[in-house]
Design a protein around this motif. Structure first.
Motif, PDB file in Angstrom:
ATOM      1  N   GLN A 204      34.749  35.921  34.113  1.00  0.00           N
ATOM      2  CA  GLN A 204      34.147  37.049  34.816  1.00  0.00           C
ATOM      3  C   GLN A 204      34.497  37.030  36.302  1.00  0.00           C
ATOM      4  O   GLN A 204      34.772  38.074  36.904  1.00  0.00           O
ATOM      5  CB  GLN A 204      32.618  37.038  34.644  1.00  0.00           C
ATOM      6  N   LEU A 205      34.497  35.857  36.885  1.00  0.00           N
ATOM      7  CA  LEU A 205      34.860  35.708  38.284  1.00  0.00           C
ATOM      8  C   LEU A 205      36.317  36.084  38.524  1.00  0.00           C
ATOM      9  O   LEU A 205      36.638  36.788  39.494  1.00  0.00           O
ATOM     10  CB  LEU A 205      34.612  34.255  38.726  1.00  0.00           C
ATOM     11  N   ALA A 206      37.203  35.677  37.635  1.00  0.00           N
ATOM     12  CA  ALA A 206      38.624  36.035  37.755  1.00  0.00           C
ATOM     13  C   ALA A 206      38.821  37.548  37.601  1.00  0.00           C
ATOM     14  O   ALA A 206      39.619  38.137  38.332  1.00  0.00           O
ATOM     15  CB  ALA A 206      39.439  35.280  36.718  1.00  0.00           C
TER      16      ALA A 206
ATOM     17  N   LYS B  55      40.336  40.116  40.372  1.00  0.00           N
ATOM     18  CA  LYS B  55      41.476  41.006  40.111  1.00  0.00           C
ATOM     19  C   LYS B  55      41.130  42.442  40.453  1.00  0.00           C
ATOM     20  O   LYS B  55      41.951  43.180  41.004  1.00  0.00           O
ATOM     21  CB  LYS B  55      41.880  40.927  38.642  1.00  0.00           C
ATOM     22  N   ARG B  56      39.943  42.877  40.125  1.00  0.00           N
ATOM     23  CA  ARG B  56      39.522  44.244  40.435  1.00  0.00           C
ATOM     24  C   ARG B  56      39.365  44.469  41.932  1.00  0.00           C
ATOM     25  O   ARG B  56      39.571  45.561  42.425  1.00  0.00           O
ATOM     26  CB  ARG B  56      38.204  44.570  39.728  1.00  0.00           C
TER      27      ARG B  56
END
Length: 91
Positions: A82-84, A88-89
């Motif tokens: 979720q952190l990655a 990215k977003r």
């Protein structure tokens, strides 16, 4: 019987920890690293069921410990994914 209990408990726990450490160090297979604890837990609980609960208490204990590690590592991997995705977003 003693060798089976030793291999099914301490050796599998060390192998699982080593596999997870390797996956995080090399950044490969992180999303499936929780299987390193789940598969030995299933093996230990199946062996304990086959041997008999009264003779295989250590297998049951280590199977439960591996299930707890599976849950903790699964949550950690989910959080990292979720952190990655959020990173990215954000870019």
């Amino acid at each position: 019987m003693l060798a089976l209990k030793f291999i099914c408990t301490w050796v599998l726990l060390v192998a699982s920890c080593s596999a997870v450490w390797w996956s995080f160090k090399t950044e490969k297979l992180i999303t499936v690293s929780w299987l390193a604890f789940l598969l030995p837990a299933v093996f230990q609980l199946a062996a304990a069921f086959r041997i008999g609960p009264d003779k295989a208490k250590s297998l049951i204990v280590f199977g439960c410990i591996n299930l707890v590690f599976t849950a903790l590592l699964g949550v950690a991997v989910w959080y990292l994914v979720q952190l990655a995705n959020a990173y990215k977003r954000g870019k």
